[in-house]
Design an enzyme around this catalytic site. Structure first.
Site, PDB file in Angstrom:
ATOM      1  N   TYR A   1      63.008 -10.631   9.937  1.00 19.98           N
ATOM      2  CA  TYR A   1      62.063 -11.689   9.584  1.00 19.98           C
ATOM      3  C   TYR A   1      61.996 -12.669  10.747  1.00 19.98           C
ATOM      4  CZ  TYR A   1      60.010 -15.707   7.133  1.00 19.98           C
ATOM      5  OH  TYR A   1      59.212 -16.756   6.754  1.00 19.98           O
TER       6      TYR A   1
ATOM      7  N   ASP B   1      65.434 -13.538  18.635  1.00 18.66           N
ATOM      8  CA  ASP B   1      65.183 -14.551  17.618  1.00 18.66           C
ATOM      9  C   ASP B   1      66.538 -14.979  17.057  1.00 18.66           C
ATOM     10  OD1 ASP B   1      64.520 -16.156  15.548  1.00 18.66           O
ATOM     11  OD2 ASP B   1      63.210 -14.723  14.516  1.00 18.66           O
TER      12      ASP B   1
ATOM     13  N   LYS C   1      66.976 -23.780  12.420  1.00 16.14           N
ATOM     14  CA  LYS C   1      68.119 -23.951  11.515  1.00 16.14           C
ATOM     15  C   LYS C   1      69.209 -24.892  12.081  1.00 16.14           C
ATOM     16  CE  LYS C   1      66.849 -20.142   8.623  1.00 16.14           C
ATOM     17  NZ  LYS C   1      66.094 -18.968   9.015  1.00 16.14           N
TER      18      LYS C   1
HETATM   19  C1  LIG Z   1      64.559 -18.683   9.128  1.00 14.27           C
HETATM   20  C2  LIG Z   1      64.109 -17.778  10.189  1.00 14.27           C
HETATM   21  C3  LIG Z   1      62.854 -17.928  10.807  1.00 14.27           C
HETATM   22  C4  LIG Z   1      61.818 -18.896  10.318  1.00 14.27           C
HETATM   23  O1  LIG Z   1      62.224 -20.218  10.434  1.00 14.27           O
HETATM   24  P1  LIG Z   1      61.479 -21.337   9.550  1.00 14.27           P
HETATM   25  O2  LIG Z   1      62.095 -22.613  10.007  1.00 14.27           O
HETATM   26  O3  LIG Z   1      61.759 -20.993   8.128  1.00 14.27           O
HETATM   27  O4  LIG Z   1      60.028 -21.261   9.863  1.00 14.27           O
HETATM   28  C5  LIG Z   1      62.561 -17.118  11.885  1.00 14.27           C
HETATM   29  N1  LIG Z   1      63.449 -16.211  12.331  1.00 14.27           N
HETATM   30  C6  LIG Z   1      64.644 -16.031  11.748  1.00 14.27           C
HETATM   31  C7  LIG Z   1      65.588 -15.033  12.314  1.00 14.27           C
HETATM   32  C8  LIG Z   1      65.014 -16.794  10.654  1.00 14.27           C
HETATM   33  O5  LIG Z   1      66.188 -16.589  10.075  1.00 14.27           O
END
Ligand SMILES: *Cc1c(COP(=O)(O)O)cnc(C)c1O
Length: 432
Positions: free
Chosen positions: A143, A238, A266
């Site tokens: 994701y 990511d 995060k």
């Molecule tokens: C949480 C997450 C996102 C998206 O971040 P948001 O702040 O919710 O838009 C993208 N990539 C990874 C790996 C994530 O865990």
């Protein structure tokens, strides 16, 4: 007696789709009423009915030093009185760029945004601008936020021309998104042989935390790095979830692989909205105002959010922080494995730094299909029994769990004791 949770959920559903502002919060996967919270402190949460929980979601990762850490709260309060936003540069943004560059030297230049979604979306645009190519590759079950081109369903086969995963995403937009199974070196090599020179970038969760927890096979990451270099493809890690959580230097430090670009979120917001993307200077200098890749944000680099992040990054640089966090997380995993074995339930678990995965299957999974094969009904029984005992886990069999520095041995012991009851319930439900 009707609980405040039920009343709030009932009312919320009238005004907010599904009663929630992000789908997994609705408990659709596990059933039942979502918990509405009013307070958190350290490893604990309290819901609107006053029930106490040990929290293993930690806002999906950001609360790595625990909820309402006094130093984070004090820093936020102190900076807030100087105005909440300027829409103009501040020294705090420079401090954040320095902190990120110090901890992840591969991020030679950094730009701040307000969410992980913005970070990945902007990183892909920068990679496309840099290479002049349109297609990119992602992996099944990873994701990367909710931008159109990233909401693409994984399919089987060597090369899946994107099928939109979400209604509202035009097929044309998804058509440039290629997907492959995670950890499959042979398919990766085959795809690069065929289309490597057409790819702008590959985006990957270097440890996957969005299909439960899936660890990378080191050869897979190494091969990916080599193929990207060979074909002039921008490799984007990511690390929105793994950044500063699996290791002080992120997954790239843990596995010793240098990506061309990295996305963060995060933990770097400490619980407030912050994201970041960055990487090689030659790619980042393509961004406006220097280059032709447009990217902007009214609240980007917001002083209050950046302050929460900076204080959190300062706290996690304390000597031994990640060793301690990883040890505590492993203690939880070991305790849960022992409890499952004692009860006789098919179960496995593993951790990477401060992240963990729990699986109702004999082995830890390596890819999306293996994650999907786990016993979902068993998870749901387990989840609700744990929730009754005041243990707050992610409300889906496909979410990773998170431990914070505030989780004590007593928290772990209480969790393992609750798990023993929950495993017994799983077993009796199965036999019934
Ligand atoms: C949480 C997450 C996102 C998206 O971040 P948001 O702040 O919710 O838009 C993208 N990539 C990874 C790996 C994530 O865990």
């Amino acid at each position: 007696m009707t609980s405040q949770n039920q009343i709030l959920f009932e009312k919320s559903q009238r005004l907010i789709p599904g009663g929630v502002n992000s789908p997994v919060r609705a408990f659709r996967s596990v059933g039942g009423t979502p918990v509405f919270f009013k307070k958190g402190l350290g490893s604990k949460l309290w819901d609107v009915d006053g029930k106490e929980y040990i929290d293993y979601i930690n806002s999906w990762g950001p609360m790595i030093v625990g909820h309402a850490h006094p130093e984070v709260i004090a820093a936020v309060q102190a900076v807030a009185v100087n105005s909440l936003s300027f829409g103009a540069p501040t020294g705090l943004e420079l401090e954040m760029a320095e902190a990120i560059n110090h901890l992840m030297p591969s991020m030679e230049q950094v730009r701040l945004v307000s969410s992980g979604t913005e970070a990945t979306m902007s990183a892909i645009r920068a990679a496309r601008g840099f290479t002049g190519r349109s297609q990119f590759l992602k992996f099944e079950g990873c994701y990367h936020g909710h931008a159109d081109a990233l909401l693409v369903k994984a399919g089987s086969g060597l090369l899946t021309f994107g099928e939109p995963d979400s209604a509202g995403v035009p097929t044309e937009v998804a058509a440039n998104t290629l997907t492959l199974p995670y950890n499959d070196v042979a398919q990766l090599e085959a795809l690069f042989k065929q289309s490597g020179d057409a790819l702008a970038c590959v985006i990957i969760e270097p440890v996957v935390g969005n299909m439960n927890l899936v660890k990378p096979n080191p050869l897979f990451l190494k091969t990916l790095r080599e193929l990207c270099t060979k074909h002039g493809v921008v490799l984007i890690f990511d690390e929105v979830m793994t950044g500063f959580r699996v290791h002080l230097g992120g997954a790239q430090a843990l596995y010793g692989i240098k990506p061309d670009m990295t996305t963060l979120g995060k933990v770097i917001g400490g619980g407030l909205p912050v994201g970041a993307f960055g990487g090689r200077k030659e790619i980042m200098s393509g961004l406006a105002p220097l280059g032709k890749v447009y990217q902007a944000g009214t609240l980007s680099g917001n002083p209050v959010a950046v302050t929460a992040g900076l204080k959190t990054l300062a706290l996690i640089q304390a000597p031994g922080f990640h060793e301690q966090l990883a040890a505590q997380t492993q203690k939880l995993v070991d305790g849960l494995m022992a409890a499952a074995k004692k009860v006789g339930v098919t179960f496995s678990a593993q951790s990477v730094g401060g992240m963990f995965g729990l699986y109702f299957s004999a082995e830890c999974p390596n890819c999306f299909d293996e994650v999907m094969a786990s016993d979902r009904a068993a998870f749901n029984t387990f989840f609700h029994s744990m929730l009754d005992s005041g243990i707050y886990l992610g409300p889906s069999a496909f979410e990773a769990g998170f431990v914070s520095a505030a989780h004590t041995d007593a928290d772990i012991a209480a969790t393992v004791a609750a798990a023993e009851k929950a495993f017994a319930k799983v077993l009796s439900t199965k036999q019934a």
